[in-house]
Design a protein around this motif. Structure first.
Motif, mmCIF file in Angstrom:
data_model
loop_
_atom_site.group_PDB
_atom_site.id
_atom_site.type_symbol
_atom_site.label_atom_id
_atom_site.label_comp_id
_atom_site.label_asym_id
_atom_site.label_seq_id
_atom_site.Cartn_x
_atom_site.Cartn_y
_atom_site.Cartn_z
ATOM 1 N N ALA A 1 -36.459 14.025 -25.785
ATOM 2 C CA ALA A 1 -37.119 13.704 -27.044
ATOM 3 C C ALA A 1 -36.281 12.716 -27.846
ATOM 4 N N PHE A 2 -34.956 12.785 -27.681
ATOM 5 C CA PHE A 2 -34.063 11.848 -28.358
ATOM 6 C C PHE A 2 -32.678 11.904 -27.729
ATOM 7 N N TYR A 3 -31.897 10.862 -28.015
ATOM 8 C CA TYR A 3 -30.481 10.816 -27.660
ATOM 9 C C TYR A 3 -29.709 10.502 -28.930
ATOM 10 N N LEU B 1 -19.073 17.280 -38.961
ATOM 11 C CA LEU B 1 -20.520 17.224 -39.193
ATOM 12 C C LEU B 1 -21.074 18.588 -39.583
ATOM 13 N N GLU B 2 -21.928 18.603 -40.591
ATOM 14 C CA GLU B 2 -22.590 19.841 -40.996
ATOM 15 C C GLU B 2 -23.979 19.974 -40.383
ATOM 16 N N ALA B 3 -24.587 18.831 -40.021
ATOM 17 C CA ALA B 3 -25.934 18.837 -39.435
ATOM 18 C C ALA B 3 -26.148 17.514 -38.719
ATOM 19 N N LEU B 4 -27.166 17.454 -37.871
ATOM 20 C CA LEU B 4 -27.537 16.203 -37.207
ATOM 21 C C LEU B 4 -28.598 15.512 -38.037
ATOM 22 N N PRO B 5 -28.296 14.354 -38.631
ATOM 23 C CA PRO B 5 -29.255 13.706 -39.531
ATOM 24 C C PRO B 5 -30.374 12.981 -38.785
ATOM 25 N N ASP B 6 -31.594 13.170 -39.239
ATOM 26 C CA ASP B 6 -32.743 12.356 -38.828
ATOM 27 C C ASP B 6 -33.051 12.384 -37.340
ATOM 28 N N ASP C 1 -32.161 -1.247 -23.269
ATOM 29 C CA ASP C 1 -32.383 -0.735 -21.915
ATOM 30 C C ASP C 1 -33.332 0.462 -21.862
ATOM 31 N N TYR C 2 -33.455 1.187 -22.998
ATOM 32 C CA TYR C 2 -34.338 2.357 -23.066
ATOM 33 C C TYR C 2 -35.251 2.223 -24.290
ATOM 34 N N PRO C 3 -36.171 1.255 -24.253
ATOM 35 C CA PRO C 3 -36.973 0.953 -25.449
ATOM 36 C C PRO C 3 -37.873 2.092 -25.919
ATOM 37 N N SER C 4 -38.233 3.004 -25.040
ATOM 38 C CA SER C 4 -39.128 4.100 -25.431
ATOM 39 C C SER C 4 -38.377 5.352 -25.875
ATOM 40 N N LEU C 5 -37.055 5.321 -25.796
ATOM 41 C CA LEU C 5 -36.250 6.490 -26.161
ATOM 42 C C LEU C 5 -35.804 6.406 -27.619
ATOM 43 N N ALA C 6 -35.984 7.487 -28.354
ATOM 44 C CA ALA C 6 -35.479 7.544 -29.733
ATOM 45 C C ALA C 6 -33.963 7.724 -29.683
ATOM 46 N N VAL C 7 -33.223 6.706 -30.128
ATOM 47 C CA VAL C 7 -31.763 6.751 -30.152
ATOM 48 C C VAL C 7 -31.316 6.829 -31.609
ATOM 49 N N VAL C 8 -30.633 7.908 -31.966
ATOM 50 C CA VAL C 8 -30.183 8.130 -33.344
ATOM 51 C C VAL C 8 -28.657 8.074 -33.359
ATOM 52 N N ALA C 9 -28.106 6.946 -33.806
ATOM 53 C CA ALA C 9 -26.658 6.767 -33.837
ATOM 54 C C ALA C 9 -26.059 7.507 -35.029
ATOM 55 N N ILE C 10 -24.990 8.255 -34.776
ATOM 56 C CA ILE C 10 -24.314 9.002 -35.843
ATOM 57 C C ILE C 10 -22.838 8.620 -35.822
#
Length: 320
Positions: A105-107, A143-148, A127-136
């Motif tokens: 669902a995401f990376y 970290l207290e939580a994974l944002p967005d 390289d993975y245009p259909s993958l939701a990539v969320v950079a943190i």
């Protein structure tokens, strides 16, 4: 766009202030020590990528072979529509083996080097245009939580490269607890760990003949010169790494080659010849010891894979 630039500038200023405090605190105490995470600025991260390709550095090569052989097994254990969260992603090279095998669902790559992370994520999105990539860009221990991040059936952590070995055992337990908190009650963790072996082979891995590991260590001094107006003479310090069999760990230091005075961030520090700055530990484990450590942090071993020579282990852990 202006708001994004201002936010980035504020974040960079905060990162530099954290670095300044850590350096001044680390150089003021005895024995002197600076946390290993500060080795990984953009140049340090690039040098570490070179280390991973060295003939003596079996860790990356062996772990990659294990992941390539068992990525489908990991994908089956993880299930469909999961989120992959990588702690200390670097260039996300090994991650691609899981990205190709898993139903995601995401990376979410987490890395302390913002510049290095931005470059890696740019390549991933191409390289993975259909993958939701969320950079943190963060210290994953803080970290207290994974944002967005999007919703997923479960979150699977990825902590490769034997980075668990850079943490003291009590710190490793804290990492497991933090990962458990971020991944949730249905979470899992794919963990790479270097196993105990012949000390001569360990020594060679951290003292390569090309001197790349030495350049990686000395880059910490270069970073202090650049970011904190330091006056370190890189030729007056040497990389020192050795295996402490009693503690089961590689110990890495920067050793002063002469008596000298060094200025950093407006403060002056005297160094005697032979005096050292500790920069990194790399603990080596047997499988039973690793399982016991993970259990203290709220995980249990669901499956483990090793190479034929039992140099390295990749373990799939689930939350207890």
């Amino acid at each position: 766009m202006k708001g994004i630039v201002l936010e980035r500038d504020r974040a960079q200023a905060a990162d530099r202030e954290e670095f300044r405090r850590a350096v001044l605190n680390g150089l003021s105490r005895r024995p002197r020590a600076i946390p290993a995470k500060f080795l990984y600025d953009a140049r340090g991260s690039a040098l570490f990528d070179k280390i991973c390709d060295l003939p003596e550095y079996y860790l990356t090569r062996t772990e990659t072979e294990i992941l390539r052989a068992h990525a489908d097994d990991i994908a089956t254990l993880a299930g469909k529509n999961c989120g992959l969260v990588e702690f200390g992603s670097g260039s996300s090279v090994k991650s691609r083996l899981l990205l190709d095998a898993m139903d995601l669902a995401f990376y979410a790559p987490i890395d302390i080097s913002r510049e290095h992370l931005d470059r890696s994520v740019g390549r991933l999105k191409k390289d993975y245009p259909s993958l939701a990539v969320v950079a943190i860009s963060a210290d994953y221990m803080a970290l207290e939580a994974l944002p967005d991040v999007p919703l997923a059936s479960r979150r699977v952590g990825f902590f490769p490269g034997s980075s668990i070995g850079n943490l003291r055992p009590e710190e490793a337990v804290l990492f497991f607890r933090k990962a458990r908190e971020l991944l949730g009650k249905d979470g899992a963790l794919v963990l790479g760990a270097d196993l105990k072996k012949d000390p001569a082979r360990l020594h060679a891995a951290y003292n390569d003949s090309a001197g790349v590991t030495a350049a990686f260590s000395l880059n910490l001094l270069r970073r202090m010169n650049r970011e904190l107006q330091g006056s370190f003479d890189l030729k007056a310090f040497a990389h020192e790494a050795f295996y402490n069999a009693e503690q089961g760990r590689i110990e890495i230091y920067l050793r002063s080659l002469r008596d000298q005075l060094v200025t950093v961030a407006g403060r002056t520090f005297p160094f005697l010849e032979g005096e050292r700055i500790h920069t990194e530990y790399s603990y080596k484990y047997d499988e039973a010891g690793l399982a016991a450590l993970a259990q203290q942090g709220g995980f249990k071993v669901a499956h483990s894979w090793t190479d034929p020579d039992r140099l390295f282990a990749v373990t799939y852990l689930t939350v207890t």
